[in-house]
Write a protein that holds these residues in place. Structure first.
Motif, PDB file in Angstrom:
ATOM      1  N   LEU A 649      42.244  69.362  35.038  1.00 20.34           N
ATOM      2  CA  LEU A 649      41.135  68.706  35.731  1.00 20.34           C
ATOM      3  C   LEU A 649      40.651  67.490  34.947  1.00 20.34           C
ATOM      4  CD1 LEU A 649      39.245  71.939  36.837  1.00 20.34           C
ATOM      5  CD2 LEU A 649      39.871  70.082  38.405  1.00 20.34           C
ATOM      6  N   ASN A 650      40.501  67.651  33.646  1.00 19.27           N
ATOM      7  CA  ASN A 650      40.071  66.525  32.809  1.00 19.27           C
ATOM      8  C   ASN A 650      41.083  65.396  32.828  1.00 19.27           C
ATOM      9  OD1 ASN A 650      37.599  67.438  31.992  1.00 19.27           O
ATOM     10  ND2 ASN A 650      38.329  68.348  30.087  1.00 19.27           N
ATOM     11  N   THR A 651      42.362  65.738  32.682  1.00 23.45           N
ATOM     12  CA  THR A 651      43.409  64.711  32.634  1.00 23.45           C
ATOM     13  C   THR A 651      43.494  63.966  33.957  1.00 23.45           C
ATOM     14  OG1 THR A 651      44.664  66.070  31.074  1.00 23.45           O
ATOM     15  CG2 THR A 651      45.852  64.318  32.201  1.00 23.45           C
ATOM     16  N   ASN A 652      43.465  64.707  35.058  1.00 17.44           N
ATOM     17  CA  ASN A 652      43.552  64.060  36.371  1.00 17.44           C
ATOM     18  C   ASN A 652      42.391  63.106  36.593  1.00 17.44           C
ATOM     19  OD1 ASN A 652      45.869  65.499  36.840  1.00 17.44           O
ATOM     20  ND2 ASN A 652      44.931  66.997  38.228  1.00 17.44           N
ATOM     21  N   GLN A 653      41.189  63.498  36.157  1.00 16.45           N
ATOM     22  CA  GLN A 653      40.034  62.623  36.329  1.00 16.45           C
ATOM     23  C   GLN A 653      40.136  61.395  35.426  1.00 16.45           C
ATOM     24  OE1 GLN A 653      35.991  63.817  35.057  1.00 16.45           O
ATOM     25  NE2 GLN A 653      35.383  63.487  37.204  1.00 16.45           N
ATOM     26  N   ALA A 654      40.708  61.582  34.236  1.00 12.65           N
ATOM     27  CA  ALA A 654      40.889  60.437  33.334  1.00 12.65           C
ATOM     28  C   ALA A 654      41.824  59.401  33.946  1.00 12.65           C
ATOM     29  CB  ALA A 654      41.428  60.914  31.992  1.00 12.65           C
ATOM     30  N   LEU A 655      42.820  59.876  34.716  1.00 16.70           N
ATOM     31  CA  LEU A 655      43.773  58.973  35.355  1.00 16.70           C
ATOM     32  C   LEU A 655      43.239  58.397  36.656  1.00 16.70           C
ATOM     33  CD1 LEU A 655      47.006  61.082  34.726  1.00 16.70           C
ATOM     34  CD2 LEU A 655      46.392  58.934  33.607  1.00 16.70           C
ATOM     35  N   ASP A 656      42.328  59.137  37.298  1.00 19.10           N
ATOM     36  CA  ASP A 656      41.758  58.706  38.572  1.00 19.10           C
ATOM     37  C   ASP A 656      40.312  59.185  38.617  1.00 19.10           C
ATOM     38  OD1 ASP A 656      40.967  58.214  41.175  1.00 19.10           O
ATOM     39  OD2 ASP A 656      42.750  59.089  42.103  1.00 19.10           O
ATOM     40  N   ALA A 657      39.381  58.250  38.505  1.00 18.14           N
ATOM     41  CA  ALA A 657      37.957  58.600  38.398  1.00 18.14           C
ATOM     42  C   ALA A 657      37.428  59.308  39.637  1.00 18.14           C
ATOM     43  CB  ALA A 657      37.134  57.331  38.133  1.00 18.14           C
ATOM     44  N   ASP A 658      38.123  59.186  40.770  1.00 21.94           N
ATOM     45  CA  ASP A 658      37.665  59.841  41.991  1.00 21.94           C
ATOM     46  C   ASP A 658      38.001  61.333  42.028  1.00 21.94           C
ATOM     47  OD1 ASP A 658      36.594  57.494  43.001  1.00 21.94           O
ATOM     48  OD2 ASP A 658      38.493  56.913  43.948  1.00 21.94           O
ATOM     49  N   MET A 659      38.828  61.774  41.114  1.00 19.22           N
ATOM     50  CA  MET A 659      39.208  63.180  41.063  1.00 19.22           C
ATOM     51  C   MET A 659      38.091  64.025  40.445  1.00 19.22           C
ATOM     52  SD  MET A 659      42.245  63.902  42.241  1.00 19.22           S
ATOM     53  CE  MET A 659      43.831  63.158  42.642  1.00 19.22           C
ATOM     54  N   PRO A 660      37.937  65.276  40.890  1.00 29.36           N
ATOM     55  CA  PRO A 660      36.968  66.151  40.223  1.00 29.36           C
ATOM     56  C   PRO A 660      37.465  66.526  38.832  1.00 29.36           C
ATOM     57  CG  PRO A 660      38.229  67.386  41.836  1.00 29.36           C
ATOM     58  CD  PRO A 660      38.616  65.940  41.998  1.00 29.36           C
ATOM     59  N   GLY A 661      36.567  66.531  37.872  1.00 34.39           N
ATOM     60  CA  GLY A 661      36.920  66.942  36.520  1.00 34.39           C
ATOM     61  C   GLY A 661      36.414  68.336  36.234  1.00 34.39           C
ATOM     62  N   PHE A 662      36.644  68.795  35.024  1.00 39.48           N
ATOM     63  CA  PHE A 662      36.168  70.121  34.651  1.00 39.48           C
ATOM     64  C   PHE A 662      34.639  70.178  34.682  1.00 39.48           C
ATOM     65  CE2 PHE A 662      35.347  73.341  31.155  1.00 39.48           C
ATOM     66  CZ  PHE A 662      35.569  74.431  31.992  1.00 39.48           C
ATOM     67  N   THR A 663      33.989  69.071  34.343  1.00 37.64           N
ATOM     68  CA  THR A 663      32.528  69.013  34.422  1.00 37.64           C
ATOM     69  C   THR A 663      32.054  69.258  35.848  1.00 37.64           C
ATOM     70  OG1 THR A 663      32.457  67.449  32.581  1.00 37.64           O
ATOM     71  CG2 THR A 663      30.507  67.572  33.976  1.00 37.64           C
ATOM     72  N   THR A 664      32.767  68.708  36.820  1.00 39.42           N
ATOM     73  CA  THR A 664      32.425  68.911  38.231  1.00 39.42           C
ATOM     74  C   THR A 664      32.435  70.397  38.567  1.00 39.42           C
ATOM     75  OG1 THR A 664      33.577  66.837  38.709  1.00 39.42           O
ATOM     76  CG2 THR A 664      32.993  68.223  40.589  1.00 39.42           C
ATOM     77  N   VAL A 665      33.472  71.089  38.127  1.00 39.05           N
ATOM     78  CA  VAL A 665      33.608  72.520  38.423  1.00 39.05           C
ATOM     79  C   VAL A 665      32.460  73.304  37.790  1.00 39.05           C
ATOM     80  CG1 VAL A 665      35.042  74.562  38.032  1.00 39.05           C
ATOM     81  CG2 VAL A 665      36.105  72.395  38.704  1.00 39.05           C
ATOM     82  N   VAL A 666      32.180  73.037  36.517  1.00 40.89           N
ATOM     83  CA  VAL A 666      31.135  73.807  35.825  1.00 40.89           C
ATOM     84  C   VAL A 666      29.763  73.512  36.419  1.00 40.89           C
ATOM     85  CG1 VAL A 666      30.050  74.301  33.608  1.00 40.89           C
ATOM     86  CG2 VAL A 666      32.510  73.882  33.725  1.00 40.89           C
ATOM     87  N   ASP A 667      29.485  72.257  36.728  1.00 42.65           N
ATOM     88  CA  ASP A 667      28.180  71.928  37.307  1.00 42.65           C
ATOM     89  C   ASP A 667      27.976  72.618  38.653  1.00 42.65           C
ATOM     90  OD1 ASP A 667      27.468  70.400  35.151  1.00 42.65           O
ATOM     91  OD2 ASP A 667      27.963  68.471  36.077  1.00 42.65           O
ATOM     92  N   ARG A 668      29.013  72.620  39.496  1.00 38.30           N
ATOM     93  CA  ARG A 668      28.896  73.321  40.785  1.00 38.30           C
ATOM     94  C   ARG A 668      28.718  74.816  40.580  1.00 38.30           C
ATOM     95  NH1 ARG A 668      31.346  71.538  45.508  1.00 38.30           N
ATOM     96  NH2 ARG A 668      30.703  73.594  46.305  1.00 38.30           N
ATOM     97  N   LEU A 669      29.436  75.355  39.614  1.00 36.02           N
ATOM     98  CA  LEU A 669      29.335  76.783  39.314  1.00 36.02           C
ATOM     99  C   LEU A 669      27.920  77.133  38.852  1.00 36.02           C
ATOM    100  CD1 LEU A 669      30.555  79.604  38.839  1.00 36.02           C
ATOM    101  CD2 LEU A 669      31.369  78.782  36.620  1.00 36.02           C
ATOM    102  N   MET A 670      27.353  76.346  37.973  1.00 42.33           N
ATOM    103  CA  MET A 670      26.001  76.612  37.479  1.00 42.33           C
ATOM    104  C   MET A 670      24.975  76.477  38.597  1.00 42.33           C
ATOM    105  SD  MET A 670      26.649  77.400  34.395  1.00 42.33           S
ATOM    106  CE  MET A 670      25.197  77.320  33.367  1.00 42.33           C
ATOM    107  N   ALA A 671      25.201  75.492  39.482  1.00 43.58           N
ATOM    108  CA  ALA A 671      24.262  75.295  40.599  1.00 43.58           C
ATOM    109  C   ALA A 671      24.289  76.470  41.565  1.00 43.58           C
ATOM    110  CB  ALA A 671      24.604  73.998  41.331  1.00 43.58           C
ATOM    111  N   GLU A 672      25.471  77.085  41.748  1.00 42.39           N
ATOM    112  CA  GLU A 672      25.612  78.189  42.707  1.00 42.39           C
ATOM    113  C   GLU A 672      25.256  79.540  42.095  1.00 42.39           C
ATOM    114  OE1 GLU A 672      26.520  78.064  45.910  1.00 42.39           O
ATOM    115  OE2 GLU A 672      27.034  75.942  46.077  1.00 42.39           O
ATOM    116  N   THR A 673      25.134  79.601  40.785  1.00 40.51           N
ATOM    117  CA  THR A 673      24.809  80.875  40.130  1.00 40.51           C
ATOM    118  C   THR A 673      23.454  80.794  39.454  1.00 40.51           C
ATOM    119  OG1 THR A 673      26.115  80.191  38.181  1.00 40.51           O
ATOM    120  CG2 THR A 673      27.231  81.523  39.847  1.00 40.51           C
TER     121      THR A 673
END
Length: 790
Positions: A649-673
Motif C-alpha cells: 500500500l505504501n509503495t503503490n501510493q509512493a508511485l501514484d499519489a491517488d492510490m490509498p496508502g497504509f495510512t488510509t487503511v488505518v485511519d478508516r479503521l480507527m474511524a470505524e472502530t
C-alpha cells in the motif's frame, strides 16, 4: 527356502524370518520407492494409509564382497555424447548410497544378499514424522517387526515387499494417543517396490509456465552458454493414438484409474463419476475413451505400480485429500497415479449444507439437498485430485473464468432466491474449459517435433485469446499474497462483490438458525458444530477481498504474448474492498442472534468438552457469546493489517499519489472502530473487543522486525495518536465500562512504549478449524509437483 521368481527373484527363509535377494542386474537402473499400505489414521501426523514416498532411480553396484544400492544424481546432468563431459558432471555432485549388502553366495554372475535389514528399516521415516509433530520420541523395535507375506509378491516387471513395523517410545502426544490402542507401541505396515524403469520410447514435452501443468527440472551442463541451463519438462502419462493421423482416435493403451472398493455407496459411484469427467478433457485433446475409471479387481494389489489408484482413506479427524504418484525423474513420465481421499471430508460438506438448508422435524423427511450438495462436492474433489495425478497443479484463478477448472479449491456457491438459500449450483458438474486446455497441451499428438512446437504455442495463444487465467499455489497461499483473483475457497470474478453476497447468505443462515438444524434426539450442544461454518461462512471471502488492498493484477506473461503483465489495482477497487472489509467488523455483523445463544448449553457427558471444530471461549463450560465475534474480528484485522500488504500500500501510493496508502487503511479503521459512536449492551462489548484487537494488531505491527520500517513508523504514529485521543476522552467519560476500556488501552500503550517487544497482551481466540471446508496446511504432495507428501 521358498522361491519368489520375478523381476528380482528372492527367497523367503521361513526358519530365520529373512528375505534373501538374488541380484542378477548390476549397473542397471531401476525405480525404488517406499510406501505405507497401513497407516496410523491421524491427519495431523500425516502417516496415512496409501501414502507414497519419493521415488529414486537406483542401481546395484558390486565392490568385492559388498553390493551398494546407489542413486545417481539426476538433478545435474550432461546430455552429451562426450563421455568425459558426462563424467565431469557426475563427479562434481554427490550421489546417494541407500544401503550396503554383504554377498552371502554367488553363482553364474548372480549374488545372494540378506535384504532383511534393508527391508525392515523405517523407510518412510514414520518415527521422524511423529517427532516433528511433537507426538513423542519413538524408534524401531526389531523384536516386534516382521515380514508381511500376504503382500510380499513378485511380478515380471516389479518386485514388492511388505513388512509390519513397530515403533516404541514415550511421551505420546494427544494426536497419537487418539489413534493407537497402546500409545507406547505404534504398529503399521511399510512397503518397498523395485520397479523396472520405462523404456526410452517416451518423448518428454517442454514445460511452459502458462500451460497449467506441473514439471520436473534439472541442470544440463552440456547446454550451450547462449541457452538456459535449467531444463523443464511437464509431468504426464504416456499416451499414444492408435491412428496418429485421425483427429479423434482411441489410445494404444488407455489411462485406467481403479477405484477403492472400500468406499461405500453412494459415495463410490459419485467418486467414479467425478473422476471420469477427465474423459471430456481427453476428448478435447483428440482421444476417444482414452481415460477410464474402473473398480479395482479383487485380486489386484493397490500398491502395485501397474494400477493407478483412487484410495478411500479413514482418519480420526478430517483433513486434506491429495493426488500425486510416481514419476520417472529422468523424463517426467508419470508411471503411477495415486489419489488419497479422506473419508471424513464429505461429512463436512454435509454439515455445511445442514446449516444452510437443513430442517429436521419429527416424522418428516429431511431435505435431499444436503446429500446432493455433499455428493456434488465429492465428485468435484475426485476430479480435482485425479487432475493432480494427470500432471495439473492448482489453478486458484479459475473463478475469474466462471469456475473454469476443477483444480481450484471451490467454496459452495449459494444463491438467494426469494429470500431463501438455494444449493442447486453449489459445485460444478463437469470438467472445466481450462482443464481441457491444459490436457490438450499435455497430451495432444503432433506429427513431428516442429509441428509440436508450433501446436503447443497455438494452444497457449488460444488460452490467452479467451482471457483464461492460470495462477497457482505460490500466488494464492501466502497470507500476504497480492493477486485480487487468486484465492483458496472463494467464488466470483470480483472478490469484493462476492464478499457482500456471502455476508448476505451468512445473514440469512444465522436468521434461520434454530434447533431444527440437528436431528430430533441429538444433544442441543451439538448445534455449535453446525453453527461454526455458518457464522464463519465469510472467512475465505474475507481473505480474498483483503488481497485487493494493495493488490496487483499480474499473469505469467512471456515477452510478446500480449498478456497483461503487472498492474496495481485502481484506487476505486481498493477503497471498495476496504469498505467491505470494515463492514465485517461492525457489531451488527459480528453479533449472534440472542435466540442462538440460548440454544447452546455446555457439552453433555460423553461428548468432548472442547472439540476442535467449535468456538474457543473465555467463560469456561458455557458457550461464550463473545468468542465467535473475537475470532472473526481478529481474522479480518489479521488480513487487513498484514505487514507485506501494508508495505505494498505504501509503495503503490509512493508511485501514484491517488492510490490509498497504509495510512488510509488505518485511519478508516480507527474511524470505524475507536472513533465511532459507542454502542450499548452486547454490541457495545463487541465494539470494545474489536477496538482492543485493533490496538493489539497495531502495536504488534509496530514492533514487527520483518515489517518495512515505514509500515512500523505509521503503526507507531497511529498508536501515539490513539493515546492522545484516549487521554482527551477518559476524564469526561461517565460510562464505567467505556472508561475501563479507555483506561486499559492507555495502560497497554504505555507498556508498549516502555517495552514494545514483550507486551503482556491477551492472545486473541483463534477461528475453529476450517479448510478443507479446516486446518491450514501446505501440502507439497497435494500441489501435484512431485511425489513427496508434506
Amino acid at each position: 527356502m521358498t522361491p519368489y521368481p520375478g523381476y528380482f527373484t528372492f527367497y523367503w527363509d521361513y526358519k530365520k524370518g529373512k528375505i534373501w535377494l538374488e541380484i542378477d542386474k548390476f549397473d542397471t537402473e531401476f525405480l525404488y520407492y517406499a510406501s505405507l499400505p497401513a497407516g496410523i489414521g491421524s491427519n495431523d501426523i500425516g502417516l496415512d494409509r496409501g501414502r507414497m514416498g519419493p521415488s529414486h532411480v537406483v542401481k546395484f553396484q558390486r565392490t568385492g564382497p559388498k553390493v551398494l544400492l546407489v542413486e545417481p544424481n539426476y538433478d545435474y546432468r550432461a546430455l552429451s555424447t562426450d563421455a568425459a563431459e558426462r563424467e565431469a558432471v557426475e563427479q562434481s555432485f554427490a550421489q546417494s548410497v541407500h544401503w550396503g549388502f554383504e554377498v552371502a553366495a554367488e553363482e553364474g554372475g548372480k549374488v545372494l544378499v540378506d535384504a532383511s535389514p534393508f527391508l525392515l528399516q523405517d523407510a518412510v521415516q514414520a518415527a521422524l514424522a511423529i517427532s516433528q509433530t511433537k507426538q513423542g520420541n519413538y524408534k524401531l523395535d526389531p523384536a516386534r517387526s516382521a515380514f508381511y507375506l500376504p503382500r510380499t509378491k513378485n511380478f515380471p516387471q516389479n518386485t514388492e515387499f511388505e513388512v509390519t513395523l513397530t515403533l516404541t517410545g514415550d511421551t505420546p502426544g494427544n494426536y497419537l494417543r487418539d489413534v493407537v490402542p497402546s500409545a507406547n507401541a505404534v504398529t503399521m505396515r511399510q512397503h518397498h517396490s523395485f520397479v523396472q524403469l520405462p523404456d526410452n520410447k517416451y518423448t518428454p514435452r517442454e514445460f511452459d509456465p502458462r500451460s497449467g501443468l506441473g514439471y520436473i527440472q534439472y541442470m544440463d551442463f552440456a547446454t550451450p552458454v547462449s541457452e538456459p541451463i535449467v531444463k523443464r519438462f511437464i509431468r504426464r502419462h504416456r499416451l499414444q493414438k492408435k491412428d496418429p493421423q485421425a483427429a479423434v482416435s482411441e489410445a494404444v493403451e488407455p489411462i485406467i484409474y481403479y477405484m477403492d472398493p472400500g468406499a461405500p455407496e453412494p459415495i463410490r459411484s459419485a467418486l467414479m463419476e467425478g473422476a471420469s469427467w477427465w474423459n471430456q478433457a481427453f476428448e478435447a485433446a483428440g482421444y476417444k475413451n482414452a481415460f477410464q475409471v474402473k473398480l479395482l479387481p479383487s485380486d489386484a494389489d493397490p500398491m502395485d505400480i501397474r494400477y493407478n489408484y483412487i484410495q478411500w482413506v479413514h482418519r480420526s479427524t478430517r483433513g486434506w485429500s491429495y493426488g500425486g504418484g510416481i514419476t520417472d525423474p529422468r523424463t517426467g513420465e508419470i508411471i503411477k497415479g495415486k489419489v488419497t481421499l479422506g473419508s471424513l471430508r464429505i461429512r463436512q460438506d454435509f454439515l455445511i449444507a445442514q446449516g444452510l438448508v437443513g430442517s429436521y422435524e419429527e416424522g418428516k423427511e429431511v431435505s435431499k439437498e444436503m446429500m446432493e450438495m455433499a455428493l456434488a462436492r465429492i465428485r468435484q474433489l475426485a476430479a480435482h485430485e485425479v487432475g493432480h495425478t494427470l500432471g495439473l497443479p492448482h489453478n486458484y484463478a479459475s473463478n475469474y473464468n466462471n469456475r473454469a477448472s476443477v483444480m481450484d479449491y471451490p467454496h459452495p456457491v449459494v444463491n438467494i432466491k426469494n429470500g431463501q438459500l438455494d444449493l442447486a449450483d453449489a459445485y460444478t458438474k463437469e470438467i472445466g474449459d481450462w482443464d481441457k486446455l491444459a490436457i490438450t497441451y499435455a497430451y495432444r499428438t503432433f506429427p513431428d517435433a516442429s509441428s509440436e512446437k508450433q501446436g503447443l504455442q497455438a494452444i497457449i495463444k488460444e488460452g490467452i485469446s479467451k482471457d483464461m487465467l492460470f495462477l497457482t499455489d505460490q500466488d494464492g497461499r501466502p497470507e500476504g499474497s497480492a493477486h485480487p483473483i487468486t484465492h483458496l475457497w472463494d467464488n466470483g470474478k470480483n472478490a469484493v462483490e462476492e464478499l457482500k453476497h456471502v455476508m448476505d447468505v451468512r445473514s440469512i443462515a444465522l436468521k434461520n438458525f434454530s434447533e431444527k438444524k440437528i436431528p430430533v434426539g441429538a444433544p442441543m450442544a451439538t448445534l455449535e458444530e453446525v453453527l461454526v461454518p455458518m457464522y464463519m461462512f465469510h472467512r475465505y471471502q474475507v481473505e480474498a477481498a483483503s488481497k485487493t488492498l494493495g493488490g496487483i493484477f499480474y499473469t505469467y506473461a512471456a515477452r510478446g504474448d500480449g498478456q497483461r503483465i503487472c498492474d496495481p489495482l485502481p484506487a476505486k477497487e481498493q477503497l471498495a474492498a476496504l469498505t467491505a472489509l470494515l463492514a465485517t467488523l461492525k457489531p451488527e455483523a459480528l453479533a449472534l442472534p440472542p435466540s442462538i445463544i440460548r440454544l447452546i448449553p455446555p457439552r453433555p457427558f460423553g461428548y468432548d468438552e472442547n472439540p476442535r471444530e467449535t468456538f474457543k471461549d473465555r467463560t469456561g463450560l458455557t458457550f461464550d457469546p463473545l468468542g465467535p465475534p473475537e475470532a472473526a474480528a481478529n481474522m479480518t484485522l489479521n488480513f487487513m493489517l498484514q505487514h507485506e500488504r501494508a508495505a505494498r500500500l505504501n509503495t503503490n501510493q509512493a508511485l501514484d499519489a491517488d492510490m490509498p496508502g497504509f495510512t488510509t487503511v488505518v485511519d478508516r479503521l480507527m474511524a470505524e472502530t475507536w472513533k465511532a459512536a459507542p454502542e450499548k449492551g452486547y454490541k457495545g462489548e463487541i465494539k470494545r473487543l474489536t477496538e482492543k484487537l485493533t490496538l493489539q494488531h497495531l502495536t504488534k505491527l509496530a514492533s514487527n522486525k520483518q515489517a518495512a520500517s515505514q509500515v512500523r513508523a505509521i503503526a507507531s504514529l497511529k498508536v501515539n495518536e490513539l493515546k492522545a485521543w484516549l487521554e482527551s476522552r477518559i476524564t469526561g467519560e461517565k460510562d464505567t465500562a467505556q472508561k475501563a476500556h479507555y483506561f486499559f488501552a492507555l495502560a497497554q500503550i504505555r507498556e508498549f512504549e516502555n517495552n514494545p517487544t514483550d507486551l503482556n497482551q491477551t492472545m486473541p481466540l483463534p477461528v475453529p478449524d476450517g479448510a478443507p471446508i479446516g486446518m491450514p496446511a501446505y501440502n507439497y504432495f497435494e500441489m501435484g509437483c512431485e511425489e513427496t507428501c508434506r
